[in-house]
Design an enzyme around this catalytic site. Structure first.
Site, PDB file in Angstrom:
ATOM      1  N   ASP A  99       0.834  -1.205   0.000  1.00  0.00           N
ATOM      2  CA  ASP A  99       0.000   0.000   0.000  1.00  0.00           C
ATOM      3  C   ASP A  99       0.868   1.254   0.000  1.00  0.00           C
ATOM      4  OD1 ASP A  99       0.919  -0.656   2.523  1.00  0.00           O
ATOM      5  OD2 ASP A  99      -0.894  -0.055   3.581  1.00  0.00           O
ATOM      6  N   ASP A 102       7.155   3.761   3.058  1.00  0.00           N
ATOM      7  CA  ASP A 102       7.416   4.858   3.998  1.00  0.00           C
ATOM      8  C   ASP A 102       8.924   4.920   4.211  1.00  0.00           C
ATOM      9  OD1 ASP A 102       7.480   6.608   6.168  1.00  0.00           O
ATOM     10  OD2 ASP A 102       5.639   5.854   7.027  1.00  0.00           O
ATOM     11  N   THR A 106      10.446  -2.405   5.484  1.00  0.00           N
ATOM     12  CA  THR A 106       9.687  -3.650   5.307  1.00  0.00           C
ATOM     13  C   THR A 106      10.064  -4.290   3.972  1.00  0.00           C
ATOM     14  OG1 THR A 106       7.867  -2.587   6.472  1.00  0.00           O
ATOM     15  CG2 THR A 106       7.348  -4.606   5.276  1.00  0.00           C
ATOM     16  N   LYS A 130       6.333   7.667  -0.321  1.00  0.00           N
ATOM     17  CA  LYS A 130       6.645   8.959   0.315  1.00  0.00           C
ATOM     18  C   LYS A 130       7.977   9.552  -0.146  1.00  0.00           C
ATOM     19  CE  LYS A 130       3.939   8.759   4.550  1.00  0.00           C
ATOM     20  NZ  LYS A 130       3.993   8.771   6.032  1.00  0.00           N
ATOM     21  N   ASP A 158      -4.102   1.963   7.926  1.00  0.00           N
ATOM     22  CA  ASP A 158      -4.731   2.090   9.239  1.00  0.00           C
ATOM     23  C   ASP A 158      -4.014   3.066  10.165  1.00  0.00           C
ATOM     24  OD1 ASP A 158      -2.406   0.332   9.661  1.00  0.00           O
ATOM     25  OD2 ASP A 158      -3.244   0.028  11.660  1.00  0.00           O
TER      26      ASP A 158
HETATM   27  C1  PRP Z   1       2.744  -0.479   6.959  1.00  0.00           C
HETATM   28  C2  PRP Z   1       2.417  -0.436   5.488  1.00  0.00           C
HETATM   29  C3  PRP Z   1       3.673  -0.941   4.842  1.00  0.00           C
HETATM   30  C4  PRP Z   1       4.763  -0.507   5.787  1.00  0.00           C
HETATM   31  C5  PRP Z   1       5.449   0.685   5.224  1.00  0.00           C
HETATM   32  O1  PRP Z   1       2.528  -1.770   7.405  1.00  0.00           O
HETATM   33  O2  PRP Z   1       1.317  -1.245   5.170  1.00  0.00           O
HETATM   34  O3  PRP Z   1       3.671  -2.341   4.749  1.00  0.00           O
HETATM   35  O4  PRP Z   1       4.132  -0.148   7.030  1.00  0.00           O
HETATM   36  O5  PRP Z   1       6.417   1.153   6.120  1.00  0.00           O
HETATM   37  P1  PRP Z   1       7.977   1.100   5.845  1.00  0.00           P
HETATM   38  O6  PRP Z   1       8.213   1.518   4.424  1.00  0.00           O
HETATM   39  O7  PRP Z   1       8.462   2.118   6.829  1.00  0.00           O
HETATM   40  O8  PRP Z   1       8.461  -0.272   6.134  1.00  0.00           O
HETATM   41  P2  PRP Z   1       2.293  -2.156   8.916  1.00  0.00           P
HETATM   42  O9  PRP Z   1       3.551  -2.756   9.459  1.00  0.00           O
HETATM   43  O10 PRP Z   1       1.713  -0.976   9.651  1.00  0.00           O
HETATM   44  O11 PRP Z   1       1.258  -3.325   8.805  1.00  0.00           O
HETATM   45  P3  PRP Z   1      -0.165  -3.384   8.035  1.00  0.00           P
HETATM   46  O12 PRP Z   1       0.143  -3.550   6.563  1.00  0.00           O
HETATM   47  O13 PRP Z   1      -0.820  -4.590   8.622  1.00  0.00           O
HETATM   48  O14 PRP Z   1      -0.923  -2.097   8.308  1.00  0.00           O
END
Ligand code: PRP
Length: 173
Positions: A99, A102, A106, A130, A158
């Site tokens: 999605d 950031d 991940t 971003k 979320d």
């Molecule tokens: C959020 C989002 C991405 C990740 C992005 O997931 O869905 O997977 O963070 O952040 P990053 O680029 O800093 O790694 P989250 O861990 O909140 O889990 P979710 O998908 O279940 O909401």
């Protein structure tokens, strides 16, 4: 719910148009071979379901559930799969669907793990990016929107597990 939506950043029409455009770009980018679209849960669930319906070529769908160790604001953690796709990855084009990118941490960890499975190709597709990460090893091949550096919710994203269901993307700031 504690927090309230302050501003609509991308409305339903903008999202639908963008997802259609991305589906067409993905269709054109994969003229042959087996394509496996891998959604990273939970955030990608709505985007992925809309996106695959805009891709006009055969494909398979599976999901990943990843857990990061440690505080998300530090880069020292590692990633562990809570759900590992049962579909064979070797020899297939893998498109990892996120999605939002950031910090990119991940994806950085997941890409290493997935490339070990010897796919034919491995690319990332993210609805939102971003562009704040400075050390991204893997460029995101398909990007929907260059997103503002704000706390975004809706369309799968979320805040403390709330707001995922709203059909547009909004800022909490
Ligand atoms: C959020 C989002 C991405 C990740 C992005 O997931 O869905 O997977 O963070 O952040 P990053 O680029 O800093 O790694 P989250 O861990 O909140 O889990 P979710 O998908 O279940 O909401």
């Amino acid at each position: 719910m504690g927090r309230a939506v302050k501003r609509v950043v991308y409305d339903e029409r903008q999202i639908a148009d963008k997802v259609k455009e991305m589906g067409a770009a993905i269709t054109a980018a994969y003229p042959d071979g087996e394509l496996l679209v891998l959604g990273l849960l939970k955030g990608s669930f709505i985007f992925l379901s809309d996106l695959v319906r805009q891709i006009s070529r055969p494909l398979q769908v599976d999901f990943l559930v990843a857990a990061s160790y440690g505080d998300k604001t530090f880069s020292s953690g590692t990633v562990r799969l809570l759900y590992d796709p049962e579909t064979e990855l070797e020899g297939k084009h893998i498109l990892l669907v996120e999605d939002i990118v950031d910090t990119g941490r991940t994806l950085g960890r997941l890409m290493e793990l997935l490339s070990d499975r010897r796919p034919r190709s491995l690319e990332i597709c993210a609805l939102l990016h971003k562009h704040i990460a400075t050390d991204l090893k893997h460029p995101t091949k398909f990007v929907g929107f260059d997103a503002p550096n704000e706390f975004l919710v809706g369309y799968g994203l979320d805040h403390a597990e709330n707001f995922r269901h709203i059909p547009y993307i909004a800022s909490l700031q």
